[in-house]
Design an enzyme around this catalytic site. Structure first.
Site, PDB file in Angstrom:
ATOM      1  N   HIS A 141       0.819  -1.224   0.000  1.00  0.00           N
ATOM      2  CA  HIS A 141       0.000   0.000   0.000  1.00  0.00           C
ATOM      3  C   HIS A 141       0.853   1.276   0.000  1.00  0.00           C
ATOM      4  O   HIS A 141       0.598   2.218   0.751  1.00  0.00           O
ATOM      5  CB  HIS A 141      -0.951   0.007   1.183  1.00  0.00           C
ATOM      6  CG  HIS A 141      -2.032  -1.033   1.106  1.00  0.00           C
ATOM      7  ND1 HIS A 141      -2.487  -1.545  -0.090  1.00  0.00           N
ATOM      8  CD2 HIS A 141      -2.752  -1.641   2.092  1.00  0.00           C
ATOM      9  CE1 HIS A 141      -3.448  -2.446   0.153  1.00  0.00           C
ATOM     10  NE2 HIS A 141      -3.617  -2.526   1.462  1.00  0.00           N
ATOM     11  N   HIS A 213     -10.360   1.262   0.226  1.00  0.00           N
ATOM     12  CA  HIS A 213     -10.218   0.124   1.126  1.00  0.00           C
ATOM     13  C   HIS A 213     -11.347   0.077   2.157  1.00  0.00           C
ATOM     14  O   HIS A 213     -11.099  -0.150   3.345  1.00  0.00           O
ATOM     15  CB  HIS A 213      -8.858   0.175   1.822  1.00  0.00           C
ATOM     16  CG  HIS A 213      -8.239  -1.178   2.023  1.00  0.00           C
ATOM     17  ND1 HIS A 213      -8.884  -2.213   2.685  1.00  0.00           N
ATOM     18  CD2 HIS A 213      -7.034  -1.670   1.656  1.00  0.00           C
ATOM     19  CE1 HIS A 213      -8.101  -3.261   2.722  1.00  0.00           C
ATOM     20  NE2 HIS A 213      -6.963  -2.964   2.098  1.00  0.00           N
ATOM     21  N   GLU A 358     -11.599  -4.380  -3.601  1.00  0.00           N
ATOM     22  CA  GLU A 358     -10.677  -3.319  -3.992  1.00  0.00           C
ATOM     23  C   GLU A 358     -10.352  -3.400  -5.486  1.00  0.00           C
ATOM     24  O   GLU A 358      -9.712  -4.342  -5.938  1.00  0.00           O
ATOM     25  CB  GLU A 358      -9.384  -3.437  -3.196  1.00  0.00           C
ATOM     26  CG  GLU A 358      -9.574  -3.532  -1.688  1.00  0.00           C
ATOM     27  CD  GLU A 358      -8.369  -4.125  -1.005  1.00  0.00           C
ATOM     28  OE1 GLU A 358      -7.255  -3.595  -1.192  1.00  0.00           O
ATOM     29  OE2 GLU A 358      -8.517  -5.141  -0.296  1.00  0.00           O
TER      30      GLU A 358
END
Length: 393
Positions: A141, A213, A358
């Site tokens: 991420h 998310h 996602e």
């Protein structure tokens, strides 16, 4: 004396009225989801942070903070018309910002690269870039606690239903090349859709792969695992991963495996399977290769995935122009440090309480040139789109 007594009584009554009014003024004005916006008013990184509320005429509400461009609550009507908060999170900014005691990616706009990059390294135009390692040897991420999910965006609310959030990331941030200006736009539409677009530009070649998310539990009950949530994924294939959640490079058919959600079924039917991929992740944490992406283009007019709660009757249909969707079943909830963290309504979340859907380029795609690439060059515009439409049945 009578006049003095009357005056004193009048002053006393006035004082009581003022006290009552002061008490009324001090009472917080809560959102439909029960949030107190004052708990989000602060300054982080010398920038103002606050809670923004989007609404439509159907009673749907989205509460979003410009810290990490996070959706704090999302209230949608259930089958009885009752507003139901369907995303996990905290009720204050302090916990979102506490990366030591409550590190989380809850409902953030992840950047600059969502998901994992193997060995925190990739090559672009012959140059090797070493990224921040924040997930064992890998980059997750965009650098996790120093990625975009923990940065303050500049916010501009347009009317009741649109919020634009802008971030400018420096060249070399967590090892990524290029100065990037990125805009996340949340729109709450008249047909009960949370529509999200990501746009970006760069001053030198780089990679970018953004996503949202949100952790969904459409029952609105965050005290129990979401095993009864019915999942559909329009994908014939998925990308298997190793024990560190890095794709092996294989594209494997879902046919005959617990990864097959082409016919909708409850997540609890297969989440405890002995299938190696389920065992490695202790649930679902996998990229699905969407059938809605063909010939280098994603069709965001087709449903690519959906989630349904038989308890509330809430149905969420997902659309995206991206080639993949990561299905994550909250495998780290209620595990390790998570058992001590209290969330909205003072709840401690159990394992598998939620599902994330996602939109994305495939994980580690910069190291797999045969897959759709996340490269962004100067003069080009990055555009990614995901929409989550809510209804009842």
């Amino acid at each position: 004396m009578k006049a003095l007594k009357a005056t004193m009584m009048g002053l006393g009554a006035a004082a009581l009225m003022l006290s009552a009014c002061a008490g009324q003024q001090q009472a917080p004005t809560l959102t439909v989801s029960g949030l107190d916006p004052a708990k989000f008013d602060t300054t982080i990184q010398e920038k103002p942070v606050r809670l923004y509320t989007l609404k439509n005429q159907n009673g749907m509400e989205a509460c979003i903070t410009n810290y990490g461009a996070r959706v704090v609550s999302l209230c949608v009507p259930d089958k009885n018309g009752n507003p139901t908060d369907v995303v996990l999170g905290f009720d204050n900014i302090a916990q979102y910002a506490d990366t030591l005691n409550s590190p989380t990616d809850y409902s953030s706009s992840v950047g600059r690269y969502a998901n994992r990059i193997k060995d925190a390294k990739f090559t672009l135009n012959g140059t090797v870039y070493q990224l921040k390692r924040n997930d064992g040897p890998n980059c997750l991420h965009g650098g996790g606690n120093s990625g975009w999910m923990h940065q303050v965006y500049e916010a501009e609310q347009v009317g009741d239903s649109v919020l634009k959030l802008t971030i400018v990331a420096p060249d070399g941030e967590n090892g990524f090349p290029g100065k990037v200006m990125a805009v996340t736009t949340y729109t709450l539409t008249a047909d009960n859709t949370l529509d999200i677009t990501w746009e970006a530009e760069t001053d030198k070649p780089t990679i970018i792969n953004q996503t949202n998310h949100n952790y969904y539990n459409l029952s609105g009950d965050f005290t129990q695992p979401g095993y009864d949530q019915v999942l559909y994924v329009n994908a014939d294939n998925f990308t298997p991963s190793d024990k560190l959640y890095i794709p092996t490079g294989e594209i494997r058919p879902v046919e005959g495996t617990p990864m097959d959600f082409r016919t909708p079924h409850a997540i609890g039917d297969s989440i405890k399977s002995t299938y190696d991929q389920i065992q490695n992740a202790t649930g679902y944490d996998h990229n699905f290769c969407l059938n809605t992406y063909k010939d280098g283009k994603g069709d965001d007019t087709q449903v690519c995935a959906s989630l349904y709660s038989p308890k509330t009757g809430i149905l969420m249909e997902m659309y995206t122009n991206e080639p993949g969707v990561q299905v994550y079943s909250g495998n780290f909830q209620g595990v390790g440090n998570e058992v001590n963290i209290h969330h909205k309504n003072n709840l401690v979340y159990p394992k598998h309480v939620s599902v994330c859907l996602e939109s994305q380029k495939y994980p580690d795609s910069p190291n797999h040139p045969e897959w759709v690439q996340p490269t962004l060059n100067p003069g080009e515009k990055y555009y990614s789109h995901a929409a989550y439409k809510f209804s009842v049945k």
